[in-house]
Motif scaffolding. Sequence first.
Motif, PDB file in Angstrom:
ATOM      1  N   ASP A  27       7.442  -2.892  -1.827  1.00 51.56           N
ATOM      2  CA  ASP A  27       6.156  -2.995  -2.521  1.00 51.56           C
ATOM      3  C   ASP A  27       5.174  -1.889  -2.187  1.00 51.56           C
ATOM      4  O   ASP A  27       4.561  -1.299  -3.056  1.00 51.56           O
ATOM      5  N   HIS A  28       4.971  -1.654  -0.882  1.00 54.38           N
ATOM      6  CA  HIS A  28       3.948  -0.696  -0.462  1.00 54.38           C
ATOM      7  C   HIS A  28       4.509   0.717  -0.319  1.00 54.38           C
ATOM      8  O   HIS A  28       3.836   1.604   0.186  1.00 54.38           O
ATOM      9  N   GLY A  29       5.761   0.913  -0.699  1.00 62.09           N
ATOM     10  CA  GLY A  29       6.363   2.246  -0.588  1.00 62.09           C
ATOM     11  C   GLY A  29       6.747   2.770  -1.955  1.00 62.09           C
ATOM     12  O   GLY A  29       5.899   2.889  -2.834  1.00 62.09           O
ATOM     13  N   CYS A  30       8.048   2.996  -2.136  1.00 58.89           N
ATOM     14  CA  CYS A  30       8.514   3.604  -3.394  1.00 58.89           C
ATOM     15  C   CYS A  30       8.642   2.586  -4.518  1.00 58.89           C
ATOM     16  O   CYS A  30       8.933   2.948  -5.645  1.00 58.89           O
ATOM     17  N   ARG A  31       8.417   1.298  -4.221  1.00 53.84           N
ATOM     18  CA  ARG A  31       8.451   0.211  -5.214  1.00 53.84           C
ATOM     19  C   ARG A  31       9.820   0.068  -5.874  1.00 53.84           C
ATOM     20  O   ARG A  31       9.922  -0.335  -7.022  1.00 53.84           O
ATOM     21  N   GLU A  76       5.906  -3.977   4.638  1.00 51.81           N
ATOM     22  CA  GLU A  76       5.843  -3.128   3.446  1.00 51.81           C
ATOM     23  C   GLU A  76       6.696  -3.692   2.314  1.00 51.81           C
ATOM     24  O   GLU A  76       6.650  -3.190   1.196  1.00 51.81           O
TER      25      GLU A  76
END
Lengths: 101, 202
Positions: A60-64, A16
């Motif tokens: 990247d794929h979460g809260c950025r 992620e």
Amino acid sequence: MLVIECPWCGKRDQTEFSCHGEAHIARPLNTEELSEEEWGNYVFFRSNTKGVHYERWVHDHGCRRWFNVARNTHSDHIYGSYKPGEAAPTIDAPDTPEAKS
Amino acid sequence: MGDQQSDVVNGGEKDVTIKTTSPAYNRQRIEGDNTLIELPWIGKINLRGNAENKRFIEKVAAVVGCALPVEANTQEQHKSITVFWLGPDEWLIHCEIDAVAELMEKIKSDLSSIHHAVTDVSDYYTVLQLQGPDVTALLRKGCPLDLHPEVFKSSHCTQTRFGHASVLLHKLDKSTFNIQIRWSYTEYLWDYLVSAMDAIDR
């Protein structure tokens, strides 16, 4: 596969995240006075540490959000993560063998 | 599926009809033990602001009718509005598509003196619903998240990865997940889940 703790979302799989190199490299303030060598050092040269390494990661794929991770480059052991702006934690790393000279 | 909305837009001299087509329009609805459908078009508003500013939290709560979730991976609901936590200073509001414009205006005017950003992202994402006894096993085919019911509980929501796509997972109950995904990744996710279903059925 590493498990990395995002300071906001909690423990997540490495896939992620992405890693963006060494942390705590401050941009020089006197940019107009810098020599080419000093610019080169700031832009390109990194410490290439064996042992405890403080590095920047982004979820990247979460809260950025961006944050820092203390990781052992020899064992891949992750000691912990901390938010940007916080001081790097001091870590004793018994799992790093002495570098042979 | 199919056409989700037809809008008549004033395009100068003559009216122009713009049709919005579902991103999964050419995919067959999946039925059986596990079902996969695309939900009717939902209004989506992205909201940024300072969660430590009490006035911001209170003003937003007054507009949407429920508390702004400040705890990670949680959501709050009020009538047809759902507010998802996306990050420490970012939220997503789901509402009826016809209510977007009014809600946007209300947020903008009520927060006019407070630092914030509000964006209509209704066209940017679509929401699929996966339901059935094997939902967890199906999601595990592409998602690295710990989906154990003791860890990821009903009503939890989180942004994570499915295959190569970023998704917002929302667990409604133990056998139902809503998956919000970028419009252009919909066919990818759909086909991935259908392949996963084939693999599980065998």
